[in-house]
Design a protein around this motif. Structure first.
Motif, short mmCIF file in Angstrom:
data_model
loop_
_atom_site.label_atom_id
_atom_site.label_comp_id
_atom_site.label_asym_id
_atom_site.label_seq_id
_atom_site.Cartn_x
_atom_site.Cartn_y
_atom_site.Cartn_z
N ASN A 116 0.82 -1.22 0.00
CA ASN A 116 0.00 0.00 0.00
C ASN A 116 0.85 1.26 0.00
OD1 ASN A 116 -2.55 -1.35 0.18
ND2 ASN A 116 -2.23 -1.63 2.37
N LEU A 117 2.07 1.17 0.52
CA LEU A 117 2.93 2.34 0.62
C LEU A 117 3.38 2.85 -0.75
CD1 LEU A 117 5.11 1.35 3.71
CD2 LEU A 117 3.30 3.07 3.62
N GLU A 118 3.19 2.04 -1.78
CA GLU A 118 3.55 2.48 -3.12
C GLU A 118 2.70 3.68 -3.56
OE1 GLU A 118 3.15 -0.91 -5.65
OE2 GLU A 118 4.64 -2.09 -4.56
N LYS A 119 1.55 3.87 -2.91
CA LYS A 119 0.66 4.98 -3.26
C LYS A 119 0.73 6.12 -2.25
CE LYS A 119 -2.64 1.82 -5.42
NZ LYS A 119 -4.04 1.31 -5.40
N ALA A 120 1.54 5.99 -1.20
CA ALA A 120 1.59 6.99 -0.14
C ALA A 120 2.42 8.21 -0.55
CB ALA A 120 2.16 6.39 1.13
N LYS A 121 2.04 9.36 0.00
CA LYS A 121 2.80 10.60 -0.18
C LYS A 121 3.40 10.98 1.18
CE LYS A 121 1.68 11.30 -4.51
NZ LYS A 121 0.85 12.43 -4.92
N ILE A 122 4.71 11.13 1.23
CA ILE A 122 5.41 11.31 2.50
C ILE A 122 6.22 12.61 2.50
CG2 ILE A 122 7.01 10.29 4.15
CD1 ILE A 122 4.52 8.57 3.71
N TYR A 123 6.09 13.37 3.58
CA TYR A 123 6.89 14.57 3.83
C TYR A 123 7.74 14.30 5.07
CZ TYR A 123 7.82 19.29 5.73
OH TYR A 123 8.40 20.41 6.26
N VAL A 124 9.04 14.57 4.97
CA VAL A 124 9.95 14.36 6.11
C VAL A 124 10.77 15.63 6.29
CG1 VAL A 124 11.77 12.92 7.10
CG2 VAL A 124 10.08 11.89 5.57
N PHE A 125 10.96 16.01 7.56
CA PHE A 125 11.70 17.24 7.87
C PHE A 125 12.69 16.98 9.00
CE2 PHE A 125 12.48 21.14 10.23
CZ PHE A 125 12.61 22.11 9.26
N SER A 126 13.90 17.52 8.83
CA SER A 126 14.90 17.49 9.90
C SER A 126 15.69 18.79 9.88
CB SER A 126 15.87 16.30 9.71
OG SER A 126 16.87 16.31 10.72
N GLY A 127 15.63 19.54 10.98
CA GLY A 127 16.37 20.79 11.08
C GLY A 127 17.86 20.54 11.30
#
Length: 339
Positions: A116-127
């Motif tokens: 299912n993760l093939e269709k996921a949209k992911i945002y990741v942030f690291s300062g």
């Protein structure tokens, strides 16, 4: 004597009335859009967002991860948390091990299939100034999602902002580089104020209408005890932002925003659920924003009020059967149900 008795009775009556007035009601149903559920969070809330995205990938379309490590990183052992937060030099988390663990859970039906993760949209942030969850841990989160099947084109990694350990808003909170309560800061990227809520929501949902300049919706406290006993570490009361359109019957999206450690309402008041700018974007884009709450406790042992990403509620904390996972999923199901 009678006068004193009347005063005492009046005081008790006033106290009872005040308690009743402040008591949260049951969470309402809004017939939300079941194909548009997403999650995000900061710190322990980011770990929780990753857990929830992975475990419920069949019904969650995307996640925003701000200073959080990969799925099942601690493997149920609090001694692993320093590695998972990137605090052990030259010893980053191993995302391949976490993908293998997730694959095993999926094969047993304990979480949804990783496909299912093939269709996921992911945002990741690291300062770059984060001294709580270091970038080597967040790098591992990015690697985990890629190895678990998220296409590179569906994953945005923001890792060059000189921010400390915080959720980033356009104007509210500490200066950008701070690593301090309430773990909300304001930053500029170039000459533009950085709006993290908008950035992650648009990564998940695509282009959205501009945020509201003034809110038309309402913040609703609700009773969490219907969904989670005190032994789960969850607070008595959670919060929900309801745009006017959702109150009027629109089929709204649902976004779950998980606060970080020391960031529940009991500690920072309404800073997280009212001042992080989620609500401004929600107001103009038909999004219900759920703000579940975890408080500090001794039983279970959770002195900093963190979401469970290392096992304080039980060995199944990262599975669909985990106490906090089940509770939040039940809240989302309520929002999606017909009134």
């Amino acid at each position: 004597m009678r006068s004193l008795r009347r005063c005492i009775l009046a005081a008790f009556a006033l106290a009872a009335f005040s308690h009743a007035a402040l008591a949260a009601n049951a969470l309402s149903s809004y017939a939300g859009d079941p194909s548009q559920t997403s999650v995000s969070g900061l710190s322990s809330g980011a770990f929780m967002a990753v857990q929830y995205q992975v475990a419920y990938s069949g019904s969650v379309i995307g996640a925003g991860v701000v200073a959080g490590g990969p799925y099942y990183c601690a493997a149920g052992n609090i001694l692993n948390t320093t590695i998972c937060m990137g605090q052990v030099p030259f010893v980053p988390p191993n995302p391949a091990l976490m993908v293998a663990a997730a694959s095993g859970f999926a094969s047993l039906g304990q979480i949804d299939p990783l496909s299912n993760l093939e269709k996921a949209k992911i945002y990741v942030f690291s300062g770059t100034k984060d001294t709580v969850v270091y970038q080597q841990a967040v790098d591992a989160t990015v690697s985990f999602f890629k190895e678990a099947g998220v296409p590179a084109a569906s994953l945005q990694y923001v890792n060059s902002v000189a921010a400390g350990h915080a959720f980033i808003t356009p104007a509210f909170g500490n200066v950008c580089a701070d690593n301090a309560p309430p773990y909300i800061s304001h930053c500029a990227v170039g000459k533009q104020k950085y709006d993290q809520a908008g950035a992650l929501l648009q990564q998940i949902y695509g282009t959205l209408k501009p945020p509201a300049k003034s809110l038309t919706g309402r913040i609703v406290p609700f009773d969490q005890r219907e969904f989670a006993a005190a032994g789960t570490g969850m607070a008595d009361t959670g919060f929900l932002y309801v745009p006017k359109s959702c109150d009027q019957g629109a089929a709204c999206k649902v976004h779950v925003a998980f606060h970080g450690c020391k960031q529940s309402q009991a500690v920072v008041g309404d800073d997280f659920y009212a001042k992080t700018n989620y609500n401004s974007w929600a107001d103009t884009n038909n999004i219900l924003v759920l703000y579940p709450q975890v408080n500090a406790s001794t039983v279970p042992f959770n002195p900093q009020g963190c979401w469970d990403w290392f096992g304080y509620t039980g060995a199944d904390y990262a599975l669909k059967s985990g106490a906090q996972m089940r509770a939040v999923n039940a809240m989302v199901s309520r929002l999606l149900a017909k009134p």
